[in-house]
Design an enzyme around this catalytic site. Structure first.
Site, PDB file in Angstrom:
ATOM      1  N   SER A 150      -1.318   4.375   0.934  1.00  0.00           N
ATOM      2  CA  SER A 150      -2.101   4.160  -0.280  1.00  0.00           C
ATOM      3  C   SER A 150      -2.136   2.671  -0.635  1.00  0.00           C
ATOM      4  O   SER A 150      -2.667   1.866   0.123  1.00  0.00           O
ATOM      5  CB  SER A 150      -1.533   5.029  -1.404  1.00  0.00           C
ATOM      6  OG  SER A 150      -2.407   5.068  -2.514  1.00  0.00           O
ATOM      7  N   ASP A 226      -7.413  15.022  -0.175  1.00  0.00           N
ATOM      8  CA  ASP A 226      -6.847  13.949  -0.989  1.00  0.00           C
ATOM      9  C   ASP A 226      -7.715  13.746  -2.225  1.00  0.00           C
ATOM     10  O   ASP A 226      -8.919  13.477  -2.114  1.00  0.00           O
ATOM     11  CB  ASP A 226      -6.802  12.667  -0.169  1.00  0.00           C
ATOM     12  CG  ASP A 226      -5.987  11.558  -0.823  1.00  0.00           C
ATOM     13  OD1 ASP A 226      -6.142  11.349  -2.041  1.00  0.00           O
ATOM     14  OD2 ASP A 226      -5.221  10.893  -0.103  1.00  0.00           O
ATOM     15  N   HIS A 259      -2.555  13.681  -0.832  1.00  0.00           N
ATOM     16  CA  HIS A 259      -2.087  12.288  -0.877  1.00  0.00           C
ATOM     17  C   HIS A 259      -0.561  12.185  -0.831  1.00  0.00           C
ATOM     18  O   HIS A 259      -0.026  11.085  -0.934  1.00  0.00           O
ATOM     19  CB  HIS A 259      -2.603  11.657  -2.182  1.00  0.00           C
ATOM     20  CG  HIS A 259      -2.645  10.163  -2.185  1.00  0.00           C
ATOM     21  ND1 HIS A 259      -3.534   9.429  -1.414  1.00  0.00           N
ATOM     22  CD2 HIS A 259      -1.925   9.235  -2.883  1.00  0.00           C
ATOM     23  CE1 HIS A 259      -3.365   8.143  -1.645  1.00  0.00           C
ATOM     24  NE2 HIS A 259      -2.388   7.983  -2.517  1.00  0.00           N
TER      25      HIS A 259
END
Length: 281
Positions: A150, A226, A259
């Site tokens: 991320s 996600d 995620h």
């Protein structure tokens, strides 16, 4: 540089340690983790740097990443720094938001007040911490690679693109590939670097590629479930930039994954094997 050992535990024949030191860059105490697999006496091992995402510390991947078995098998040292400075007097987001300030350093050297004094994560992860690790652990500085998740995926890509002679490989889970074009990045880069978007381009993987930065190849995994995929991550922008620049990109969209570290841990060993092949055991 004096290190304080926070903890050490035997795992997969090696040692998982957590350490603390006084950082000259951030002007704070910084904590990081290092896994050192068993190795022959005097041997120097390749090192994989892992940069974590928003709200994380070194502990998230250390506790949830499931990397140690693969690192022990492949002979890789695995280093996980924190994501931002912490401590009394370190400024955070005025509204206590999760995506700026504490836990959200975005791997840049801030130029804007009140963040410029402490938020020097670019220099910390590319210069200071590598020097600390090299002085205290059996790493081979000629064999380094970088990966992240991320916000840390953003960091890994930009670190690799700006230092292609240092890092032999780069990969990412769910990276923010074009922070100049998404809300998370616009907030962070504007807050740390100011309104001049020309300064942002050095910390935007897509912009760096557009401006001529090159690496040998990239591996990126994203989950198609996600929740941040379409607004914040936008991997299609990286795909387009790599295609135009003739950078081989293996972009995999994994069905049903989100995620979280459930996703990361599933594909962690796969990424580490990809890195090991390029680090040359």
């Amino acid at each position: 540089m004096t290190l304080t050992t926070v903890s050490q535990n035997k795992s997969h024949g090696g040692v998982q340690g957590v350490y603390r030191h006084a950082s000259q860059e951030t002007k704070t105490e910084m904590t990081f983790s290092v896994f050192v697999p068993a190795q022959a006496s005097g041997a120097k091992l390749p090192v994989v740097w892992y940069l974590s995402g928003l709200t994380c510390t070194h502990a998230n991947v250390t506790e949830k990443g499931e990397f140690r078995a693969a690192c022990a098998e492949l002979g890789l040292i695995f280093v996980a720094p924190d994501t931002s400075p912490r401590g009394d007097g370190v400024p955070g987001d005025p509204n206590n938001a999760y995506d700026f300030g504490l836990g959200a350093g975005f791997y840049v050297d801030a130029t804007q007040e009140p963040f410029a004094k402490n938020y020097r994560m670019w220099s910390y992860v590319t210069e200071e911490l590598p020097s600390v690790v090299a002085a205290n652990f059996p790493v081979d500085p000629r064999r380094q690679s970088v990966m992240g998740h991320s916000m840390g995926g953003h960091g890994a890509l930009t670190v690799a693109l700006r230092n292609p002679d240092r890092y032999r490989a780069a990969s990412a889970f769910s990276p923010i590939v074009a922070p100049s074009q998404v809300p998370w990045g616009e907030k962070a880069l504007g807050g740390y670097l100011g309104a001049d978007k020309a300064a942002w381009r050095k910390h935007d993987a897509v912009a760096l590629i557009e401006d001529g930065a090159r690496v040998s190849d990239l591996l990126v995994d994203v989950g198609d479930a996600d929740q941040f995929l379409t607004q914040q991550l936008r991997p299609e922008l990286l795909k387009a930039a790599c295609e135009k620049a003739n950078i081989p990109l293996l972009l995999r969209k994994q069905e049903g994954y989100d995620h979280s570290y459930y996703f990361i841990s599933t594909y962690m060993a796969d990424h580490l094997r990809w890195h090991a092949a390029r680090l040359g055991r």
